[in-house]
Design a protein around this motif. Sequence first.
Motif, PDB file in Angstrom:
ATOM      1  N   ILE A  96     -17.081   7.602   2.770  1.00 52.85           N
ATOM      2  CA  ILE A  96     -15.916   7.358   3.617  1.00 52.85           C
ATOM      3  C   ILE A  96     -15.204   6.101   3.121  1.00 52.85           C
ATOM      4  N   ARG A  97     -13.923   6.198   2.949  1.00 51.75           N
ATOM      5  CA  ARG A  97     -13.161   5.027   2.510  1.00 51.75           C
ATOM      6  C   ARG A  97     -11.830   5.030   3.233  1.00 51.75           C
ATOM      7  N   THR A  98     -11.051   3.997   2.995  1.00 54.65           N
ATOM      8  CA  THR A  98      -9.758   3.961   3.678  1.00 54.65           C
ATOM      9  C   THR A  98      -8.776   4.861   2.930  1.00 54.65           C
ATOM     10  N   ARG A  99      -7.725   5.212   3.660  1.00 49.32           N
ATOM     11  CA  ARG A  99      -6.667   6.000   3.030  1.00 49.32           C
ATOM     12  C   ARG A  99      -6.080   5.259   1.847  1.00 49.32           C
ATOM     13  N   PHE A 100      -6.022   3.930   2.010  1.00 49.40           N
ATOM     14  CA  PHE A 100      -5.439   3.151   0.930  1.00 49.40           C
ATOM     15  C   PHE A 100      -6.275   3.273  -0.343  1.00 49.40           C
ATOM     16  N   ASP A 101      -7.597   3.222  -0.188  1.00 49.65           N
ATOM     17  CA  ASP A 101      -8.451   3.341  -1.367  1.00 49.65           C
ATOM     18  C   ASP A 101      -8.186   4.650  -2.100  1.00 49.65           C
ATOM     19  N   ASN A 102      -8.018   5.685  -1.343  1.00 56.92           N
ATOM     20  CA  ASN A 102      -7.721   6.973  -1.962  1.00 56.92           C
ATOM     21  C   ASN A 102      -6.368   6.966  -2.666  1.00 56.92           C
ATOM     22  N   LEU A 103      -5.418   6.345  -2.017  1.00 62.87           N
ATOM     23  CA  LEU A 103      -4.086   6.241  -2.613  1.00 62.87           C
ATOM     24  C   LEU A 103      -4.182   5.511  -3.953  1.00 62.87           C
ATOM     25  N   TRP A 104      -4.945   4.436  -3.938  1.00 57.62           N
ATOM     26  CA  TRP A 104      -5.122   3.595  -5.110  1.00 57.62           C
ATOM     27  C   TRP A 104      -5.708   4.393  -6.267  1.00 57.62           C
ATOM     28  N   GLU A 105      -6.692   5.189  -5.897  1.00 61.39           N
ATOM     29  CA  GLU A 105      -7.360   5.980  -6.907  1.00 61.39           C
ATOM     30  C   GLU A 105      -6.392   6.962  -7.564  1.00 61.39           C
ATOM     31  N   ILE A 106      -5.590   7.594  -6.744  1.00 60.70           N
ATOM     32  CA  ILE A 106      -4.637   8.558  -7.291  1.00 60.70           C
ATOM     33  C   ILE A 106      -3.597   7.852  -8.157  1.00 60.70           C
ATOM     34  N   ALA A 107      -3.124   6.722  -7.647  1.00 59.84           N
ATOM     35  CA  ALA A 107      -2.081   6.000  -8.375  1.00 59.84           C
ATOM     36  C   ALA A 107      -2.562   5.612  -9.767  1.00 59.84           C
ATOM     37  N   PHE A 108      -3.783   5.107  -9.866  1.00 58.62           N
ATOM     38  CA  PHE A 108      -4.208   4.548 -11.144  1.00 58.62           C
ATOM     39  C   PHE A 108      -5.213   5.394 -11.909  1.00 58.62           C
ATOM     40  N   ARG A 109      -5.527   6.565 -11.371  1.00 55.77           N
ATOM     41  CA  ARG A 109      -6.281   7.528 -12.170  1.00 55.77           C
ATOM     42  C   ARG A 109      -5.390   8.693 -12.534  1.00 55.77           C
ATOM     43  N   GLU A 110      -4.906   9.374 -11.493  1.00 55.88           N
ATOM     44  CA  GLU A 110      -4.095  10.556 -11.766  1.00 55.88           C
ATOM     45  C   GLU A 110      -2.791  10.189 -12.477  1.00 55.88           C
ATOM     46  N   PHE A 111      -2.156   9.129 -11.999  1.00 52.49           N
ATOM     47  CA  PHE A 111      -0.844   8.804 -12.562  1.00 52.49           C
ATOM     48  C   PHE A 111      -0.904   7.713 -13.621  1.00 52.49           C
ATOM     49  N   ILE A 112      -2.111   7.518 -14.160  1.00 54.21           N
ATOM     50  CA  ILE A 112      -2.224   6.572 -15.272  1.00 54.21           C
ATOM     51  C   ILE A 112      -1.415   7.089 -16.453  1.00 54.21           C
ATOM     52  N   VAL A 113      -1.139   8.407 -16.440  1.00 53.33           N
ATOM     53  CA  VAL A 113      -0.373   9.015 -17.537  1.00 53.33           C
ATOM     54  C   VAL A 113       1.099   8.581 -17.545  1.00 53.33           C
ATOM     55  N   ILE A 114       1.549   8.062 -16.399  1.00 54.59           N
ATOM     56  CA  ILE A 114       2.948   7.619 -16.358  1.00 54.59           C
ATOM     57  C   ILE A 114       3.028   6.293 -17.106  1.00 54.59           C
ATOM     58  N   GLY A 115       3.404   6.359 -18.353  1.00 53.55           N
ATOM     59  CA  GLY A 115       3.393   5.148 -19.170  1.00 53.55           C
ATOM     60  C   GLY A 115       4.765   4.511 -19.276  1.00 53.55           C
ATOM     61  N   ASP A 116       4.765   3.319 -19.848  1.00 55.92           N
ATOM     62  CA  ASP A 116       6.032   2.607 -20.029  1.00 55.92           C
ATOM     63  C   ASP A 116       7.010   3.411 -20.872  1.00 55.92           C
TER      64      ASP A 116
END
Lengths: 217, 990
Positions: free
Chosen positions: B502-522
């Motif tokens: 169990i984690r906070t919604r924010f933790d999940n958001l964080w995970e998606i932002a920097f795992r799933e969308f790590i592909v969004i590069g400069d």
Amino acid sequence: MSHTKQTSVKLVLLGEAAVGKSSLVLRFVSNDFQENKEPTIGAAFLTQRCTIGSKTIKFEIWDTAGQERFANLAPLYYRNAQAALVVYDITKPASFIKARRWVNELRENANKNIIIALVANKYDLVLSEESGEEVDGARKVSIEEGQNLADEEGLLFFETSAKTSYNVNEVFMAIGEKIPDNANKNNNADTSVNSGTNRIDLNSPVDPNVNSQNCAC
Amino acid sequence: MSFLRGIATIANKASQIFDPSLAQSKKPTKDELLCLEFNLPEGEKIIDQMSAEVVITTKFTRAKIAAIKAQQQQQQNQQGAFSSLPSPALPEVEPFNGKFTLTSNFITFKDGYDSMTCSFVIELPTVQKIQRVHRSYDFAIMLLTTNDLEITVQFIGLKSQCERFGQNLVKALKGSLDEVEKITEFQCNLYSEYLLYKNHSSNFEITVPPSGGLGLVFKFPGNTHKLNDRLKMKKWFDLFRENGRNFALVKNVIFYKLVSYGLPNKLRGELWETCCGSLFLRYQNSEEYNTILVEHNGEKSVAIEEIEKDLNRSLPEYPAYQNEEGINRLRRVLTAYSWKNPDIGYCQAMNIVTAALLIYMSEEQVFWVLNVLCDKIIPGYYSKTMYGVLLDQKVIEGLVRKSLPLIGEHFEKHDIQLSIVSLPWFLSFFLNTMPLVYAFRVIDMMFLHGSRVLFQVALAVIRVNGAALLKCEDDGECIAVFKEYFSSLDESEPSLLNRDRIRTRFDNLWEIAFREFIVIGDNEIEQMRNRYKNEVFQGIETFVKRTELRNLPKTPNLTSEQVSNVYDRYYSVLNNDSQAPNKGSVTMDFDSFEVFMSRLVNWVNASKKNSQQSKFLTRLYNAWSSEDGVMSLETLIAGLNKLIDHDIMNSLSNFIALYDDEHDGKIDRESVLQLAEDLIFITTPWRNGSVFDDITNKTIESEIARKIYERKLILKEQGIETPDDEIRLPSEVRFNEDKWKGKQQERFLASGSNFLKMAFKYAQPVEDPEKPLIDLGDDTTDKFAMEPPKSIELSSRNSTQDSSVTTSSTSAEKDKYNAALDPSHPTYITPSTFRMIILADETYECFFHTQFWKSFQVDQKIDQDLGVVKNIRGMFNNFLADGRRVAIEVRKRMDDATKNIPDNANNIINNAMNGAGVNNNNGDGRSRAQTLSSNNDDDDDFGNFVTPANATDVLGDVPVGADFTSVLHDKKEIEKENELARQLNDTRLG
């Protein structure tokens, strides 16, 4: 209430920074007032339902940022709006000039049938705390100036105070009354509104309770 | 990031709005790329660069390894050589391979395979010791920093290169010796050093805890316990000991991880500086913040007004901002920044961002972070047009369509504008949407990774709310979804990776932002920005123009089309003219004004400056500027509108007002002299005959008409019956241009000298209060015309009838004239005297009647050339382009002589009227000329009916054959005429 029709009205607030746009909305939507309200960044969106006569109106309110440089975002918000509040601060003449410009811009670029209310806010600032009467010199934009602009451009006109809630609901009610019954936000068809009957008598005594009963606050 | 870079260098210049091509990023230099890569201050120069293998240790890592080794040894001893237990892994001191660079003030290194594993920036004065490592097979050096980093660098390259690098390095280090004291002092005020000192791990003696943010006094947001602040602090302490800190810091995987976990309160400010590089700026410009505040103390500006409005409205719920201390810090930082970068000044949202940063940082720290933010991380976000943030809204919409196509389609289908919703996220880094503690996590990452973090978080927010968003039918509903979501970030939900956790919604958001969308590069973001750039600039340009035009004062003498043309010209001068020193500004200085005028009127030439021109333009510039001497588009338009009033009386009144310095209706002698000179100056093109005025044109027209008329009579006499369609205006007419030029020149010269004479003749002595004033006020010009004072009436008649009044002046007048020039008797003229003198002079009257206001070419669009050709054309334009007027003149003459005109008079007239509109071809013209030539032997003012060989046809076609060149003055002349004919054709076709 068996026959109430619900109409959605997209309404946008425009005006110089710190004239009290967000405060008017907060008063109308939550009947609340905050002395130091954070400036709106971009725009805020709120809704409020009201019953006027036999119809229910759902106001979808776009409260925009007032700073000059945000002005080029405004078209995003007044796009398809059926009503607009152009707000100025009666203690700041510059804000009145800006209001005039907003009216021009709306006339030029907004929906042709847009209902515009000119709102002179911060009425509380010109009243003396003890006597409740106007303090000489506190007001910088006269009621006549506002009324003249409203007459010239065919606008509704109110002096309001978001702080004391003076006339705030009245503005929205008057707009609600002018909204044609069959209007909804995707219908911009030409529907003439009987403007004559909706003139606002500023001298008539104001009883906020009457209106707030109608309002589903 | 190079696009951002390109933008940043010229960020916020209005020029970008009007000329998107300017925003095209100039290819950044190697130096610039390096600065960008390592967040170094602008202007660092690469001194030397080599491939190298580096090994980094500190005394703590060495101690740690020694301890583990000892432990292993012990274990082995105890358990014997054949122990089945695995021995604990020996922490290795890994070497890294990459580019090792020396710049003016720094050493940088980044691993070539995976930059996250090792990169560092070391400010030279923190290098305590450099030593050559003696190895037989290669060239290596060892660097020791003041914070105990020991870096062994083994260069990969030719021996000579290595030697050279070594020498360069030693030289640079020697040069930085002066800085050692300064940097040490600076470091003693950093929390990282203080932390190590408190825990007996620093080389510095720090007695005073460093200054910092408001949080130190007013508490930091969030629950420190819940935030694991102590643990985080410990982790950073370890990292600082083993990887260095502030000016000599090695960033490795652990560093990146620790940032993404959220920074501890007391270190947050310094780590932000370290991540974004503002630390270097603050160190290098240590006095600037205070200097700006002192220099501008008490000054006012629009930005300051706007700042004052918002001071009480910036994170008002945070206790420090209900307090003078907090408000004052906020005021000082925002004000200082508005002076530092006037192009931005102040933008709402900066107040919130600054207020937030001030919780963790001192004023000076925030000031420099703001600089890096606005210049490098999010250029253009807070600019006057906000182009940066508008562009990025296009980009996020594009990224949604690409990465979350279902949602993208849904938005499109329902006309939902994501940008409306996401704009505040980007402008205030989620500070006014997420709870503060979470927004600070976003900011932590943004300072480390740049603006792509905003996109990653935004995409993640949209992604996790996908299901709800697909049910939304308009912008409002979307906003409601997000509002609900942001207010529930604290709530617990199962982990996305492990449903049991169990984690906070924010933790999940964080995970998606920097795992799933790590592909969004400069790179991807940069490409998208390039794609939408023009569209956004175009939109802003149109809007800015529309708004500015709408807000201009009413201009009865300028149509909106003309104002729009002036607008384009105004900004094209400000933005594109390399001579204009205040490029990109919205106000116009004198030099730019001169350029502007030279493109608007034919009597100003910016490339041929002369004192007369600058005197008159200075007068105009002052008259057309605001009271405080600033010329803006608004003041310029207002002034221009007055001056080109088409009513001659108004025009004259407005013109003379330029010379009424005291605004008392009296133009003193000095001004009158100036006025006379200026009149000569502004009539230059007419005075030198390069443009004909209406008087000349009329005479020429009348002459042409006479010729046509005479020709018709001659033809008639010869009994030549010509079918309707063959009767034309004379095809071989030439006229003597120089003759007309000369006449006009004489007229203008005479008017010029006559003006001065008249002005002094009717000047009034200043001391003579007895004498009734001639001036009847500006509005009474009509009255004046009806009842002029007697003496004036006389004189005006004189001058209209006889322009050579010069010679006929009486001796009495001469006395008066001389007296007027006597400096001991100051005199003045009134505006109405001026009007009278002008109206009495046929040439000047005609000039002010039309020529003057027409000379302002407000109808010319910006893309139309206003070059010299235009002026030469103008010479013939008036009467040639309009054959109709000539035809009417002919008709008049025909009518006058009705009795003699044969039956086909009507045809002749009709054809005369159409003649100018019907084109001859050359063959026809020539053969006709031949038949007619014998009958012509005329040599009058107008010119010749020339012999066939010389035939030219000013009204019809143009001679092309070689025969004709002989009679023409020169090649230019031919070109001129060709041009003319072409133009004439164009007019007809049009």
